[in-house]
Design a protein around this motif. Structure first.
Motif, PDB file in Angstrom:
ATOM      1  N   HIS A 199       0.817  -1.210   0.000  1.00 20.18           N
ATOM      2  CA  HIS A 199       0.000   0.000   0.000  1.00 20.18           C
ATOM      3  C   HIS A 199       0.849   1.258   0.000  1.00 20.18           C
ATOM      4  O   HIS A 199       0.384   2.330  -0.385  1.00 20.18           O
ATOM      5  CB  HIS A 199      -0.942   0.010   1.206  1.00 20.18           C
ATOM      6  CG  HIS A 199      -0.238   0.156   2.518  1.00 20.18           C
ATOM      7  ND1 HIS A 199       0.540  -0.847   3.063  1.00 20.18           N
ATOM      8  CD2 HIS A 199      -0.172   1.196   3.392  1.00 20.18           C
ATOM      9  CE1 HIS A 199       1.028  -0.446   4.213  1.00 20.18           C
ATOM     10  NE2 HIS A 199       0.619   0.791   4.441  1.00 20.18           N
ATOM     11  N   GLU A 200       2.138   1.122   0.402  1.00 19.37           N
ATOM     12  CA  GLU A 200       3.063   2.253   0.355  1.00 19.37           C
ATOM     13  C   GLU A 200       3.908   2.238  -0.912  1.00 19.37           C
ATOM     14  O   GLU A 200       4.157   3.297  -1.508  1.00 19.37           O
ATOM     15  CB  GLU A 200       3.973   2.237   1.579  1.00 19.37           C
ATOM     16  CG  GLU A 200       3.245   2.457   2.908  1.00 19.37           C
ATOM     17  CD  GLU A 200       4.204   2.422   4.083  1.00 19.37           C
ATOM     18  OE1 GLU A 200       5.432   2.228   3.843  1.00 19.37           O
ATOM     19  OE2 GLU A 200       3.750   2.559   5.228  1.00 19.37           O
ATOM     20  N   PRO A 203       0.822   2.215  -4.326  1.00 21.60           N
ATOM     21  CA  PRO A 203      -0.485   2.688  -3.841  1.00 21.60           C
ATOM     22  C   PRO A 203      -1.595   2.612  -4.882  1.00 21.60           C
ATOM     23  O   PRO A 203      -2.770   2.479  -4.527  1.00 21.60           O
ATOM     24  CB  PRO A 203      -0.203   4.133  -3.431  1.00 21.60           C
ATOM     25  CG  PRO A 203       1.018   4.522  -4.208  1.00 21.60           C
ATOM     26  CD  PRO A 203       1.832   3.279  -4.337  1.00 21.60           C
ATOM     27  N   SER A 207      -4.384  -0.124  -2.823  1.00 18.65           N
ATOM     28  CA  SER A 207      -4.813   1.020  -2.017  1.00 18.65           C
ATOM     29  C   SER A 207      -5.882   0.664  -0.991  1.00 18.65           C
ATOM     30  O   SER A 207      -6.305   1.515  -0.219  1.00 18.65           O
ATOM     31  CB  SER A 207      -5.340   2.123  -2.942  1.00 18.65           C
ATOM     32  OG  SER A 207      -6.433   1.627  -3.722  1.00 18.65           O
ATOM     33  N   GLU A 212      -3.319  -2.247   3.808  1.00 13.72           N
ATOM     34  CA  GLU A 212      -2.800  -1.367   4.855  1.00 13.72           C
ATOM     35  C   GLU A 212      -2.787  -2.075   6.206  1.00 13.72           C
ATOM     36  O   GLU A 212      -1.871  -1.893   7.004  1.00 13.72           O
ATOM     37  CB  GLU A 212      -3.666  -0.100   4.941  1.00 13.72           C
ATOM     38  CG  GLU A 212      -3.154   0.934   5.933  1.00 13.72           C
ATOM     39  CD  GLU A 212      -3.985   2.194   5.934  1.00 13.72           C
ATOM     40  OE1 GLU A 212      -3.715   3.069   6.787  1.00 13.72           O
ATOM     41  OE2 GLU A 212      -4.900   2.313   5.093  1.00 13.72           O
TER      42      GLU A 212
END
Length: 520
Positions: A199-200, A203, A207, A212
């Motif tokens: 997610h980093e 993204p 997302s 996360e």
């Protein structure tokens, strides 16, 4: 005994007495008149594909496990305790495997190799799915133990490879096993390092809240999908290698033997082969656990402070170089040097490998950044690791050659894998715990003893305690390897007086030879 050996026995006109006198447990002396048996590539391809699942599953967690321990509510944010918990999690697979691998190996001697391998692949798949979504220490423990308890493939696959090869092609086959392992050990850290925290890092693609909340699910689930696909492929294409012959009406015939007991399997030759293999496995797994911890830890905690992605890349470099070298160099070196000299040289390389760790730490500049000297020392470790890795091919050949007879091949490999699993359970937690202890000793001395000469001497010894310990263990391992015979093909059977009778030539019907089918 390999299928190829059995087929040759059915074709060669050799008397039973001569066959018995020339045959060692599983290997026979190669003569110049005997042609090299072609490798059974189709079966080997499936086995290598299966073997790849284990290093992928084992190594995928190494780049992120230390960060995962810090992120989860396990250490309370105390980086000094990171090594204890990370080492325990890394060891749990081997602890669970040590408790069950002998059962799986002996079971494969009775019901066949294929069913046990399928169960092992299922265990790897399930455990990886659970590990990726675990958010507590208990969840990590359960998933890691499940993987080891259901997976007896390490010993069973060695038995299977022993049955589809003979003494003319065993070196070529065993030289490929480290290549497969190193391929998995290369790809595993890359996947673990580059797919963590998607997610980093990505993204746009990842997302959602799931990624996360579970930042390490993606690399684990990618490997789980590989294991599941391998399970399906093995179900359809893996051929059973264990030949089952119905017992004759008169079971007193010398050609009929039941499965030997463990005390009969544990001959002096087996003990020597297993002990030397255990030292090699212990030092290797300790190195595998120590290396990412050393690269990840900050300089103030005895490391180099590399990112997770950089750690994955460094680990991949180790195994790429070693895999390429094994593929091209081991078989010629085996014929030139022999397995024992390769074994001894491999064990010796652990000494400079462990010495290079404090040298790399000392080479950091005042700003604690890596420089050209540090990178050269890291490159030298890669070269030494490549040489060391050849020892595993020799170890596997010695264990295979020490089996008292064909009916005990699974039990022999199971015993070896049990001992190896035990030391592989102890290795990571002992290495990472000694690393943390060394750091804590160094920090305590800095705050209590000032700058006296006593603090500098004791601080040097205490801060490098882990490396001193493992150098001493390496030297003991060299002594253990020196006790193995010059060749795994041993004709002196005086030391095996209590062993079960050697397996005599077994007849294979013309139908079996013509069709190539293997009875289950």
């Amino acid at each position: 005994m390999s299928v190829a050996s059995l087929q040759d026995t059915g074709q060669d006109d050799i008397s039973a007495d001569q066959e018995h006198s020339e045959r060692s447990p599983l290997l026979t002396k190669t003569t110049s008149a005997r042609a090299r048996t072609p490798l059974p590539w189709r079966q080997l391809f499936v086995l290598f594909w299966i073997q790849l699942a284990e290093p992928l599953s084992a190594m995928v967690i190494y780049p992120f496990i230390n960060k995962m321990v810090i992120d989860l509510p396990i250490t309370g944010g105390d980086e000094a305790k990171m090594g204890y918990y990370a080492g325990l999690i890394e060891s749990l697979f081997s602890i669970a495997q040590a408790l069950t691998v002998l059962y799986w190996s002996r079971l494969s001697d009775r019901i066949g190799r294929k069913p046990v391998i399928l169960v092992g692949l299922f265990g790897l798949t399930l455990s990886l799915v659970l590990f990726g979504i675990s958010t507590t220490f208990t969840g990590l423990v359960i998933s890691r133990c499940l993987s080891g308890a259901l997976n007896g493939n390490a010993g069973v696959m060695k038995s299977m490879m022993g049955e589809i090869t003979d003494e003319t092609n065993v070196a070529r086959t065993m030289s490929l096993m480290p290549v497969i392992w190193n391929t998995g050990a290369t790809v595993g850290p890359i996947i673990g390092g580059w797919l963590s925290n998607p997610h980093e890092q990505f993204p746009v693609l990842f997302s959602g809240k799931f990624w996360e909340h579970y930042p390490y699910a993606l690399p684990c689930h990618v490997i789980a999908m590989y294991c599941a696909a391998t399970l399906i492929m093995s179900f359809f294409y893996l051929e059973e290698s264990l030949i089952s012959h119905p017992p004759p009406a008169d079971t007193s015939t010398p050609h009929y033997y039941t499965q030997p007991s463990l005390s009969q399997v544990l001959t002096p030759r087996v003990r020597i082969a297993v002990i030397s293999y255990a030292f090699l496995a212990f030092l290797d797994i300790a190195l595998r656990a120590l290396h990412p911890l050393f690269l990840t830890a900050s300089p103030s905690f005895g490391g180099l402070s590399l990112s997770v992605r950089a750690v994955g890349t460094c680990l991949a470099a180790f195994f790429i170089v070693s895999g390429v070298y094994q593929a091209f160099a081991f078989a010629p070196l085996y014929e030139w040097m022999g397995p024992k000299r390769i074994y001894i040289v491999s064990m010796w390389t652990f000494v400079p490998i462990y010495v290079l760790f404090p040298m790399m730490r000392a080479s950091l500049g005042s700003d604690e950044n890596l420089n050209i000297v540090t990178w050269l020392e890291l490159a030298l470790q890669i070269v030494l690791y490549t040489i060391m890795d050849m020892g595993f091919s020799s170890a596997i050949i010695y264990v295979r050659g020490s089996a008292p007879n064909a009916y005990s091949l699974g039990a022999t490999n199971g015993l070896a894998q049990t001992v190896v699993s035990i030391v592989r359970a102890v290795g990571p937690i002992s290495a990472t715990s000694l690393f943390s202890l060394s750091v804590q000793i160094s920090i305590w001395l800095q705050s209590h003893w000032g700058e006296s000469w006593k603090r500098r001497v004791v601080g040097f010894l205490g801060g490098n305690l882990i490396y001193i310990v493992f150098v001493l263990v390496s030297l003991i391992g060299v002594v253990a390897v020196m006790r193995v015979p010059e060749s795994p093909i041993v004709t002196n059977e005086a030391d095996d007086a209590e062993a079960p009778p050697r397996l005599e030539a077994m007849e294979i019907s013309s139908v079996e030879r013509g069709s190539g089918n293997i009875c289950t």
